[in-house]
Design a protein around this motif. Structure first.
Motif, PDB file in Angstrom:
ATOM      1  N   ASN A  23      30.450  14.163  74.415  1.00 44.88           N
ATOM      2  CA  ASN A  23      31.380  13.047  74.613  1.00 44.88           C
ATOM      3  C   ASN A  23      30.887  11.740  73.997  1.00 44.88           C
ATOM      4  O   ASN A  23      31.177  10.665  74.509  1.00 44.88           O
ATOM      5  CB  ASN A  23      31.694  12.829  76.094  1.00 44.88           C
ATOM      6  CG  ASN A  23      32.503  13.947  76.672  1.00 44.88           C
ATOM      7  OD1 ASN A  23      33.328  14.550  75.989  1.00 44.88           O
ATOM      8  ND2 ASN A  23      32.269  14.268  77.928  1.00 44.88           N
ATOM      9  N   LYS A  24      30.135  11.823  72.908  1.00 43.66           N
ATOM     10  CA  LYS A  24      29.624  10.623  72.252  1.00 43.66           C
ATOM     11  C   LYS A  24      30.422  10.265  71.004  1.00 43.66           C
ATOM     12  O   LYS A  24      30.121   9.277  70.352  1.00 43.66           O
ATOM     13  CB  LYS A  24      28.156  10.797  71.904  1.00 43.66           C
ATOM     14  CG  LYS A  24      27.294  10.890  73.150  1.00 43.66           C
ATOM     15  CD  LYS A  24      25.847  11.022  72.828  1.00 43.66           C
ATOM     16  CE  LYS A  24      25.059  11.104  74.140  1.00 43.66           C
ATOM     17  NZ  LYS A  24      23.654  11.334  73.900  1.00 43.66           N
ATOM     18  N   ALA A  25      31.437  11.052  70.698  1.00 43.87           N
ATOM     19  CA  ALA A  25      32.260  10.775  69.510  1.00 43.87           C
ATOM     20  C   ALA A  25      33.138   9.561  69.778  1.00 43.87           C
ATOM     21  O   ALA A  25      33.737   9.435  70.840  1.00 43.87           O
ATOM     22  CB  ALA A  25      33.125  11.982  69.176  1.00 43.87           C
ATOM     23  N   ARG A  26      33.205   8.682  68.803  1.00 42.73           N
ATOM     24  CA  ARG A  26      34.064   7.502  68.930  1.00 42.73           C
ATOM     25  C   ARG A  26      35.448   7.772  68.381  1.00 42.73           C
ATOM     26  O   ARG A  26      36.409   7.100  68.739  1.00 42.73           O
ATOM     27  CB  ARG A  26      33.424   6.327  68.205  1.00 42.73           C
ATOM     28  CG  ARG A  26      32.061   5.989  68.842  1.00 42.73           C
ATOM     29  CD  ARG A  26      31.550   4.718  68.356  1.00 42.73           C
ATOM     30  NE  ARG A  26      32.508   3.695  68.772  1.00 42.73           N
ATOM     31  CZ  ARG A  26      32.297   2.418  68.719  1.00 42.73           C
ATOM     32  NH1 ARG A  26      31.158   1.987  68.270  1.00 42.73           N
ATOM     33  NH2 ARG A  26      33.198   1.552  69.081  1.00 42.73           N
ATOM     34  N   ALA A  27      35.549   8.768  67.491  1.00 42.52           N
ATOM     35  CA  ALA A  27      36.821   9.158  66.890  1.00 42.52           C
ATOM     36  C   ALA A  27      36.709  10.615  66.455  1.00 42.52           C
ATOM     37  O   ALA A  27      35.613  11.116  66.245  1.00 42.52           O
ATOM     38  CB  ALA A  27      37.129   8.276  65.678  1.00 42.52           C
ATOM     39  N   VAL A  28      37.855  11.266  66.348  1.00 37.68           N
ATOM     40  CA  VAL A  28      37.888  12.662  65.913  1.00 37.68           C
ATOM     41  C   VAL A  28      38.982  12.791  64.869  1.00 37.68           C
ATOM     42  O   VAL A  28      40.125  12.376  65.103  1.00 37.68           O
ATOM     43  CB  VAL A  28      38.176  13.623  67.091  1.00 37.68           C
ATOM     44  CG1 VAL A  28      38.147  15.064  66.616  1.00 37.68           C
ATOM     45  CG2 VAL A  28      37.189  13.414  68.225  1.00 37.68           C
ATOM     46  N   ARG A  29      38.653  13.347  63.728  1.00 33.65           N
ATOM     47  CA  ARG A  29      39.645  13.544  62.666  1.00 33.65           C
ATOM     48  C   ARG A  29      40.619  14.642  63.063  1.00 33.65           C
ATOM     49  O   ARG A  29      40.253  15.594  63.755  1.00 33.65           O
ATOM     50  CB  ARG A  29      38.957  13.938  61.363  1.00 33.65           C
ATOM     51  CG  ARG A  29      38.096  12.869  60.767  1.00 33.65           C
ATOM     52  CD  ARG A  29      37.397  13.404  59.526  1.00 33.65           C
ATOM     53  NE  ARG A  29      36.441  12.449  59.033  1.00 33.65           N
ATOM     54  CZ  ARG A  29      36.636  11.741  57.936  1.00 33.65           C
ATOM     55  NH1 ARG A  29      37.708  11.909  57.206  1.00 33.65           N
ATOM     56  NH2 ARG A  29      35.731  10.866  57.556  1.00 33.65           N
ATOM     57  N   PHE A  30      41.851  14.517  62.601  1.00 35.62           N
ATOM     58  CA  PHE A  30      42.855  15.540  62.870  1.00 35.62           C
ATOM     59  C   PHE A  30      42.431  16.881  62.292  1.00 35.62           C
ATOM     60  O   PHE A  30      42.683  17.932  62.884  1.00 35.62           O
ATOM     61  CB  PHE A  30      44.224  15.138  62.326  1.00 35.62           C
ATOM     62  CG  PHE A  30      44.877  14.048  63.138  1.00 35.62           C
ATOM     63  CD1 PHE A  30      45.219  14.244  64.457  1.00 35.62           C
ATOM     64  CD2 PHE A  30      45.145  12.816  62.559  1.00 35.62           C
ATOM     65  CE1 PHE A  30      45.811  13.246  65.208  1.00 35.62           C
ATOM     66  CE2 PHE A  30      45.743  11.801  63.295  1.00 35.62           C
ATOM     67  CZ  PHE A  30      46.076  12.015  64.618  1.00 35.62           C
ATOM     68  N   THR A  31      41.767  16.856  61.147  1.00 35.93           N
ATOM     69  CA  THR A  31      41.322  18.118  60.545  1.00 35.93           C
ATOM     70  C   THR A  31      40.272  18.801  61.417  1.00 35.93           C
ATOM     71  O   THR A  31      40.220  20.030  61.493  1.00 35.93           O
ATOM     72  CB  THR A  31      40.755  17.891  59.127  1.00 35.93           C
ATOM     73  OG1 THR A  31      39.729  16.887  59.190  1.00 35.93           O
ATOM     74  CG2 THR A  31      41.837  17.464  58.163  1.00 35.93           C
ATOM     75  N   THR A  32      39.453  18.017  62.092  1.00 42.82           N
ATOM     76  CA  THR A  32      38.459  18.572  63.011  1.00 42.82           C
ATOM     77  C   THR A  32      39.147  19.206  64.208  1.00 42.82           C
ATOM     78  O   THR A  32      38.810  20.319  64.616  1.00 42.82           O
ATOM     79  CB  THR A  32      37.480  17.471  63.472  1.00 42.82           C
ATOM     80  OG1 THR A  32      36.803  16.950  62.329  1.00 42.82           O
ATOM     81  CG2 THR A  32      36.466  18.007  64.469  1.00 42.82           C
ATOM     82  N   VAL A  33      40.121  18.509  64.765  1.00 40.22           N
ATOM     83  CA  VAL A  33      40.877  19.053  65.902  1.00 40.22           C
ATOM     84  C   VAL A  33      41.583  20.345  65.484  1.00 40.22           C
ATOM     85  O   VAL A  33      41.540  21.343  66.210  1.00 40.22           O
ATOM     86  CB  VAL A  33      41.895  18.021  66.445  1.00 40.22           C
ATOM     87  CG1 VAL A  33      42.792  18.646  67.509  1.00 40.22           C
ATOM     88  CG2 VAL A  33      41.171  16.810  67.006  1.00 40.22           C
ATOM     89  N   ALA A  34      42.196  20.343  64.321  1.00 40.22           N
ATOM     90  CA  ALA A  34      42.904  21.533  63.844  1.00 40.22           C
ATOM     91  C   ALA A  34      41.946  22.705  63.666  1.00 40.22           C
ATOM     92  O   ALA A  34      42.264  23.842  64.046  1.00 40.22           O
ATOM     93  CB  ALA A  34      43.626  21.222  62.535  1.00 40.22           C
ATOM     94  N   ALA A  35      40.770  22.461  63.103  1.00 37.42           N
ATOM     95  CA  ALA A  35      39.786  23.523  62.898  1.00 37.42           C
ATOM     96  C   ALA A  35      39.294  24.079  64.234  1.00 37.42           C
ATOM     97  O   ALA A  35      39.154  25.295  64.398  1.00 37.42           O
ATOM     98  CB  ALA A  35      38.614  23.010  62.077  1.00 37.42           C
ATOM     99  N   LEU A  36      39.049  23.199  65.197  1.00 41.69           N
ATOM    100  CA  LEU A  36      38.615  23.649  66.519  1.00 41.69           C
ATOM    101  C   LEU A  36      39.702  24.468  67.209  1.00 41.69           C
ATOM    102  O   LEU A  36      39.420  25.518  67.794  1.00 41.69           O
ATOM    103  CB  LEU A  36      38.226  22.453  67.389  1.00 41.69           C
ATOM    104  CG  LEU A  36      36.946  21.729  66.988  1.00 41.69           C
ATOM    105  CD1 LEU A  36      36.796  20.437  67.781  1.00 41.69           C
ATOM    106  CD2 LEU A  36      35.733  22.630  67.194  1.00 41.69           C
ATOM    107  N   CYS A  37      40.929  23.995  67.128  1.00 43.41           N
ATOM    108  CA  CYS A  37      42.050  24.716  67.744  1.00 43.41           C
ATOM    109  C   CYS A  37      42.204  26.106  67.139  1.00 43.41           C
ATOM    110  O   CYS A  37      42.387  27.088  67.864  1.00 43.41           O
ATOM    111  CB  CYS A  37      43.347  23.930  67.591  1.00 43.41           C
ATOM    112  SG  CYS A  37      43.423  22.454  68.623  1.00 43.41           S
TER     113      CYS A  37
END
Length: 62
Positions: A23-37
């Motif tokens: 929980n130390k991320a200040r921002a998350v790219r949409f591409t990162t979220v998509a890859a995780l999903c």
């Protein structure tokens, strides 16, 4: 699933996954979220929770 396996499946570095996990991320790219999903077989709503204190400030909390 281990962070090593998740990194292999997503192409996201172990360092970045560690930042997200702690929980130390200040921002998350949409591409990162998509890859995780895609790797986890979930939707974006399964990765994030809106906390009461965060909702007042308008910031999403992981």
């Amino acid at each position: 699933m281990t962070l090593t396996e998740l990194s292999r499946r997503t192409g996201i570095t172990m360092a970045n996954l560690s930042v997200l996990k702690t929980n130390k991320a200040r921002a998350v790219r949409f591409t990162t979220v998509a890859a995780l999903c895609a790797a986890l077989g979930v939707g974006p709503g399964d990765l994030f929770v809106l906390r009461a204190e965060a909702s007042r400030s308008g910031v999403m909390a992981p």
